[in-house]
Design a protein around this motif. Structure first.
Motif, mmCIF file in Angstrom:
data_model
loop_
_atom_site.group_PDB
_atom_site.id
_atom_site.type_symbol
_atom_site.label_atom_id
_atom_site.label_comp_id
_atom_site.label_asym_id
_atom_site.label_seq_id
_atom_site.Cartn_x
_atom_site.Cartn_y
_atom_site.Cartn_z
ATOM 1 N N PRO A 251 0.565 -1.521 -0.022
ATOM 2 C CA PRO A 251 0.288 0.058 0.068
ATOM 3 C C PRO A 251 1.076 1.334 0.470
ATOM 4 C CG PRO A 251 -0.891 -1.489 2.109
ATOM 5 C CD PRO A 251 0.248 -2.015 0.694
ATOM 6 N N LEU A 252 0.224 2.364 -0.706
ATOM 7 C CA LEU A 252 1.571 3.512 -0.961
ATOM 8 C C LEU A 252 1.630 4.196 0.389
ATOM 9 C CD1 LEU A 252 2.838 5.280 -3.162
ATOM 10 C CD2 LEU A 252 0.947 6.527 -3.531
ATOM 11 N N LYS A 253 0.256 4.954 1.202
ATOM 12 C CA LYS A 253 0.104 5.042 2.541
ATOM 13 C C LYS A 253 1.225 4.263 3.729
ATOM 14 C CE LYS A 253 -3.602 7.644 1.919
ATOM 15 N NZ LYS A 253 -5.670 7.330 2.194
ATOM 16 N N THR A 254 1.606 2.918 3.073
ATOM 17 C CA THR A 254 2.101 2.397 4.443
ATOM 18 C C THR A 254 3.422 2.858 4.181
ATOM 19 O OG1 THR A 254 1.466 0.618 3.491
ATOM 20 C CG2 THR A 254 0.339 1.032 5.003
ATOM 21 N N ALA A 255 4.237 2.913 3.178
ATOM 22 C CA ALA A 255 5.910 2.619 2.536
ATOM 23 C C ALA A 255 5.711 4.141 2.828
ATOM 24 C CB ALA A 255 5.542 2.504 0.930
ATOM 25 N N GLN A 256 5.240 5.181 2.947
ATOM 26 C CA GLN A 256 5.161 7.061 3.195
ATOM 27 C C GLN A 256 6.849 7.360 3.584
ATOM 28 O OE1 GLN A 256 4.526 8.619 1.015
ATOM 29 N NE2 GLN A 256 3.513 7.773 -0.231
ATOM 30 N N ASP A 257 6.689 6.570 4.662
ATOM 31 C CA ASP A 257 8.516 6.865 5.434
ATOM 32 C C ASP A 257 9.441 5.720 5.028
ATOM 33 O OD1 ASP A 257 6.596 8.664 7.635
ATOM 34 O OD2 ASP A 257 6.329 6.421 8.462
ATOM 35 N N ASP A 258 9.179 4.594 5.125
ATOM 36 C CA ASP A 258 10.248 3.390 3.850
ATOM 37 C C ASP A 258 10.957 4.492 3.512
ATOM 38 O OD1 ASP A 258 10.410 1.547 5.945
ATOM 39 O OD2 ASP A 258 8.652 1.029 4.815
ATOM 40 N N ILE A 259 10.799 4.848 2.545
ATOM 41 C CA ILE A 259 10.388 5.952 0.970
ATOM 42 C C ILE A 259 10.774 7.184 0.810
ATOM 43 C CG2 ILE A 259 9.490 7.131 -1.002
ATOM 44 C CD1 ILE A 259 6.762 5.746 -1.406
ATOM 45 N N ARG A 260 10.447 7.955 1.835
ATOM 46 C CA ARG A 260 11.128 9.010 2.874
ATOM 47 C C ARG A 260 12.242 8.738 3.426
ATOM 48 N NH1 ARG A 260 5.920 10.914 4.027
ATOM 49 N NH2 ARG A 260 6.172 9.853 6.423
#
Length: 310
Positions: A251-260
């Protein structure tokens, strides 16, 4: 001499009179009340003395209320019907306010709407206890169909035919790779390159039911022919992707911190967004406890009040 006021009325005598009038006879009323006929007859005489009026014509051949008795019976009927309604309200209120809401939910579901649903429900019914269990969508639907669960939050391609399904919102997904993966940082990736990559899959996406969007994407793009990791838990899928074992869908929302943080990279493989609708699925309304019905009603209320949350 002290004049008797209405506050001195004996409610037990009034209830006996109400039953006498309702059953159309002292004998029938005594049987209904579980008392002897002389006791009920004596109670009627005491009430007539207290009210200083005749309530029932004394005739062994038929039963008939006096005009005054009939008016008092009508008043008693309203009083005791109201008392029954109050008892029902109290019983329902206890079930609603002291009950429990148990639900199953897919892992790592980020949803302001679900957060607001729980907050608002707790504000209205602070004594209700909550219990949640994480499952995949297929297991949630099966549990509700089999009567082992009553409420679930899951991903569906479309509403279910045999269970009430309330669409809440759409969750967007992306294909990700970890920082150690050769494709990390690339803006676009050819589909043929991804098809050769080892894949990290959700176990439910391999079971053929197609309830999770990962299975739909894999079938459409032929990803995952070589599965290098498998789990029913989204955190374990994420861990394997971050570690570089292969690409996978999250899910895109749950991965936001990992992306940052630079732990994950979203791979752009299509112009069409990848997503699935999140539904609140529940057992038929008549099988829900009062606390559970209120939970479903508040979810529908939020959808009406805040359509932008969907």
């Amino acid at each position: 001499m002290i004049t008797q006021t209405r506050s001195d009325l004996n409610w037990n005598l009034l209830r006996m009179f109400y039953m006498i009038a309702k059953e159309q006879g002292i004998t029938k009323a005594a049987k209904r009340l579980g008392l002897s006929q002389p006791s009920v007859s004596n109670a009627l005489r005491r009430l007539e003395t207290q009210l200083d009026c005749q309530l029932v014509y004394r005739d062994s051949r038929h039963f008939e209320l006096t005009p005054r008795g009939d008016r008092i019976f009508q008043e008693c009927r309203e009083i005791f019907h109201s008392a029954e309604r109050i008892n029902l309200l109290i019983r329902d209120a206890k079930e609603e306010e002291r009950g429990q809401v148990r639900y199953q939910i897919i892992s790592n579901l980020v949803s302001p709407m679900l957060d607001e649903l729980l907050r608002l429900y707790h504000q209205r019914y602070p004594s209700v206890a909550f219990q949640s269990e994480v499952q995949n969508s297929q297991a949630i639907v099966r549990a509700i169909q089999q009567g082992r669960s009553t409420i679930g939050f899951c991903l569906l391609a479309k509403p279910l035919v045999n269970l009430p399904s309330i669409r809440l919102f759409r969750e967007e997904f992306r294909v990700f790779c970890g920082a150690e993966h050769p494709l990390f940082g690339q803006e676009t990736v050819a589909l043929r390159d991804l098809q050769r990559e080892p894949f990290i899959s959700f176990a439910c996406a391999t079971e053929g039911m197609g309830l999770e969007p990962m299975s739909v994407l894999r079938e459409g793009t032929r990803l995952g022919d070589r599965i290098n990791g498998l789990s029913t838990n989204i955190e374990e899928v994420r861990r394997m992707i971050v570690a570089g074992l292969g690409i996978g869908i999250l899910p895109l929302k749950t991965a936001q911190d990992d992306i940052r943080r630079g732990d994950l990279w979203p791979l752009q493989i299509t112009d069409e967004p990848i997503g699935a609708d999140v539904y609140l699925v529940h057992a038929p309304i008549e099988k829900l406890a009062p606390s559970e019905r209120k939970f479903v009603e508040i979810a529908q209320e939020l959808l009406t009040l805040y359509p932008e949350m969907t």
